[in-house]
Write a protein that holds these residues in place. Structure first.
Motif, PDB file in Angstrom:
ATOM      1  N   PHE A 138       0.819  -1.215   0.000  1.00  0.00           N
ATOM      2  CA  PHE A 138       0.000   0.000   0.000  1.00  0.00           C
ATOM      3  C   PHE A 138       0.851   1.261   0.000  1.00  0.00           C
ATOM      4  O   PHE A 138       0.448   2.298  -0.545  1.00  0.00           O
ATOM      5  CB  PHE A 138      -0.924  -0.011   1.228  1.00  0.00           C
ATOM      6  N   PHE A 139       2.033   1.194   0.604  1.00  0.00           N
ATOM      7  CA  PHE A 139       2.870   2.385   0.728  1.00  0.00           C
ATOM      8  C   PHE A 139       3.539   2.781  -0.592  1.00  0.00           C
ATOM      9  O   PHE A 139       4.220   3.806  -0.661  1.00  0.00           O
ATOM     10  CB  PHE A 139       3.948   2.162   1.796  1.00  0.00           C
ATOM     11  N   PHE A 140       3.363   1.958  -1.625  1.00  0.00           N
ATOM     12  CA  PHE A 140       4.027   2.231  -2.902  1.00  0.00           C
ATOM     13  C   PHE A 140       3.018   2.534  -4.012  1.00  0.00           C
ATOM     14  O   PHE A 140       3.244   2.231  -5.162  1.00  0.00           O
ATOM     15  CB  PHE A 140       4.920   1.043  -3.284  1.00  0.00           C
ATOM     16  N   ARG A 141       1.946   3.164  -3.619  1.00  0.00           N
ATOM     17  CA  ARG A 141       0.934   3.543  -4.597  1.00  0.00           C
ATOM     18  C   ARG A 141       1.534   4.515  -5.616  1.00  0.00           C
ATOM     19  O   ARG A 141       2.180   5.506  -5.242  1.00  0.00           O
ATOM     20  CB  ARG A 141      -0.269   4.175  -3.888  1.00  0.00           C
ATOM     21  N   ASP A 142       1.332   4.197  -6.892  1.00  0.00           N
ATOM     22  CA  ASP A 142       1.808   5.030  -8.008  1.00  0.00           C
ATOM     23  C   ASP A 142       3.328   5.175  -8.036  1.00  0.00           C
ATOM     24  O   ASP A 142       3.859   6.154  -8.569  1.00  0.00           O
ATOM     25  CB  ASP A 142       1.152   6.424  -7.978  1.00  0.00           C
ATOM     26  N   LYS A 143       4.042   4.211  -7.465  1.00  0.00           N
ATOM     27  CA  LYS A 143       5.496   4.226  -7.481  1.00  0.00           C
ATOM     28  C   LYS A 143       6.027   3.028  -8.261  1.00  0.00           C
ATOM     29  O   LYS A 143       5.293   2.088  -8.571  1.00  0.00           O
ATOM     30  CB  LYS A 143       6.053   4.223  -6.059  1.00  0.00           C
ATOM     31  N   LYS A 144       7.306   3.079  -8.562  1.00  0.00           N
ATOM     32  CA  LYS A 144       7.960   1.999  -9.286  1.00  0.00           C
ATOM     33  C   LYS A 144       8.684   1.098  -8.301  1.00  0.00           C
ATOM     34  O   LYS A 144       9.473   1.577  -7.472  1.00  0.00           O
ATOM     35  CB  LYS A 144       8.958   2.568 -10.303  1.00  0.00           C
ATOM     36  N   VAL A 145       8.414  -0.209  -8.376  1.00  0.00           N
ATOM     37  CA  VAL A 145       9.033  -1.134  -7.432  1.00  0.00           C
ATOM     38  C   VAL A 145       9.667  -2.311  -8.171  1.00  0.00           C
ATOM     39  O   VAL A 145       9.374  -2.573  -9.334  1.00  0.00           O
ATOM     40  CB  VAL A 145       8.019  -1.670  -6.390  1.00  0.00           C
ATOM     41  N   ILE A 146      10.547  -2.990  -7.443  1.00  0.00           N
ATOM     42  CA  ILE A 146      11.231  -4.170  -7.972  1.00  0.00           C
ATOM     43  C   ILE A 146      10.926  -5.362  -7.085  1.00  0.00           C
ATOM     44  O   ILE A 146      10.907  -5.240  -5.854  1.00  0.00           O
ATOM     45  CB  ILE A 146      12.759  -3.936  -8.024  1.00  0.00           C
ATOM     46  N   ILE A 147      10.669  -6.492  -7.717  1.00  0.00           N
ATOM     47  CA  ILE A 147      10.550  -7.771  -7.014  1.00  0.00           C
ATOM     48  C   ILE A 147      11.760  -8.614  -7.398  1.00  0.00           C
ATOM     49  O   ILE A 147      12.069  -8.767  -8.574  1.00  0.00           O
ATOM     50  CB  ILE A 147       9.267  -8.525  -7.428  1.00  0.00           C
ATOM     51  N   VAL A 148      12.457  -9.154  -6.387  1.00  0.00           N
ATOM     52  CA  VAL A 148      13.580 -10.041  -6.660  1.00  0.00           C
ATOM     53  C   VAL A 148      13.143 -11.467  -6.346  1.00  0.00           C
ATOM     54  O   VAL A 148      12.778 -11.780  -5.206  1.00  0.00           O
ATOM     55  CB  VAL A 148      14.813  -9.675  -5.813  1.00  0.00           C
ATOM     56  N   GLY A 149      13.163 -12.336  -7.366  1.00  0.00           N
ATOM     57  CA  GLY A 149      12.775 -13.723  -7.170  1.00  0.00           C
ATOM     58  C   GLY A 149      12.210 -14.305  -8.448  1.00  0.00           C
ATOM     59  O   GLY A 149      11.826 -13.554  -9.365  1.00  0.00           O
ATOM     60  N   GLY A 150      12.130 -15.621  -8.500  1.00  0.00           N
ATOM     61  CA  GLY A 150      11.636 -16.261  -9.708  1.00  0.00           C
ATOM     62  C   GLY A 150      10.658 -17.386  -9.455  1.00  0.00           C
ATOM     63  O   GLY A 150      10.288 -18.109 -10.378  1.00  0.00           O
ATOM     64  N   GLY A 151      10.199 -17.523  -8.206  1.00  0.00           N
ATOM     65  CA  GLY A 151       9.276 -18.584  -7.857  1.00  0.00           C
ATOM     66  C   GLY A 151       7.832 -18.129  -7.840  1.00  0.00           C
ATOM     67  O   GLY A 151       7.512 -16.985  -8.188  1.00  0.00           O
TER      68      GLY A 151
END
Length: 315
Positions: A138-151
């Protein structure tokens, strides 16, 4: 000899302590090296019922501890190195305390999120680095984020984050994902998700206040670049804190304790498990607290002499 010992002081352990203390069971609670569990690494908690304006993770855990102490729970700091549960009373070997014997035992040692162990990671947890999309998305509304992982968990969290973020970039150190085909397809069909495959994270970059980027290395060329981002979610799995119980209690292949469905009973009568140590699906503070309540009630009935069905043969 103690009536009941609780291992762990996350939401599950502290809820169990509150219920047992109110029942005059005088629980002894053993705190490990991270009192309060994973919530102490979280800044604001907005999805725990009862706090309309949210509450800081450490404050929530401190309030729960004080509530348990008010009703008579005792807290001691130590690290459990061995648990002899094959004879009654149970005997615990605890660094910093010594041996403790108890009629019953509640295990709420939780699970620890696997980290990348790269520079800038640990010091920025709560400052843009998270291991729980459900908790912090919720704290990243309208922001760019990265997910690290492949599962599967990475794909699931990436899709979840698209409800809030403007863009979700999945970074994985291999060209191929470990996730199931259906989870991959869902992510690949999501317009908000972009990909950075065959990239190894080497450093999390901060602007001094919060995360600003993730430095990655191309595995083919060795070239390094910084991917701009407002937040980084590490989704490479969890490890249940059950190493000291191997060979003593039934657990699955990942080390999560197995409990009788609908209860917190392990395969040893008088030993109960609650919270993330037996839950690899939900992993929320509120679900952990709920099972902590269950464990307290199960332990109270056991201490009072009610028979617990032996279900271990069905495992």
């Amino acid at each position: 000899m103690e009536k009941v010992v609780i291992l762990g002081t996350g939401p599950a352990g502290l809820t169990a302590a509150i219920y047992l203390a109110r029942a005059n069971m005088e629980p002894l609670v053993i705190e490990g090296p991270e009192p309060g569990g994973q919530l102490t690494l979280t800044t604001e908690v907005e999805n725990f019922p009862g706090f309309s304006d949210g509450i800081m993770g450490p404050e929530l855990m401190d309030n729960m501890r004080k509530q348990a102490e008010r009703f008579g729970a005792t807290f001691k700091r130590g690290w459990v190195t061995d648990a002899a549960v094959d004879e009654r009373p149970f005997t615990l070997s605890i660094d910093g305390i010594g041996e403790v014997t108890t009629q019953s035992l509640i295990i709420s040692t939780g699970a620890s999120a696997k980290l990348l162990e790269i520079p800038g990671e640990k010091e920025n947890i709560g400052k843009g680095v998270s291991t729980c999309a459900t908790c912090d998305g919720f704290f990243f509304r309208d922001k760019k984020v990265i997910i690290v992982g492949g599962g599967d968990s990475a794909m699931e969290e990436a899709n979840f984050l698209t409800k809030f973020a403007s863009e979700v970039q999945i970074v994985h150190r291999r060209n191929e994902l470990r996730a199931s085909k259906i989870m991959q397809d869902r992510a690949k069909n999501n317009e908000k998700i972009t990909w950075a495959l065959n990239q190894t994270p080497v450093e999390m970059v901060s602007d001094g206040m919060k995360i600003a980027g993730l430095k990655v290395k191309d595995n083919d060329t060795g070239k390094e670049e910084i991917l701009d981002t407002d937040g980084i979610f590490v989704a490479i799995g969890h490890n249940p804190n059950t190493e000291f119980l191997k060979g003593k209690l039934n657990m699955d292949e990942k080390g999560y304790l197995l409990v009788e469905p609908g209860t917190t009973n392990t395969n040893i009568q008088g030993v109960f498990a609650c919270g993330d140590v037996q839950d690899q699906k939900y992993r929320q503070a509120i679900t952990a607290a709920g099972t902590g309540c269950m464990a307290a009630m199960d332990a109270e009935k056991y201490i009072e002499g009610e028979t617990i069905m032996d279900w271990s043969q069905s495992l």
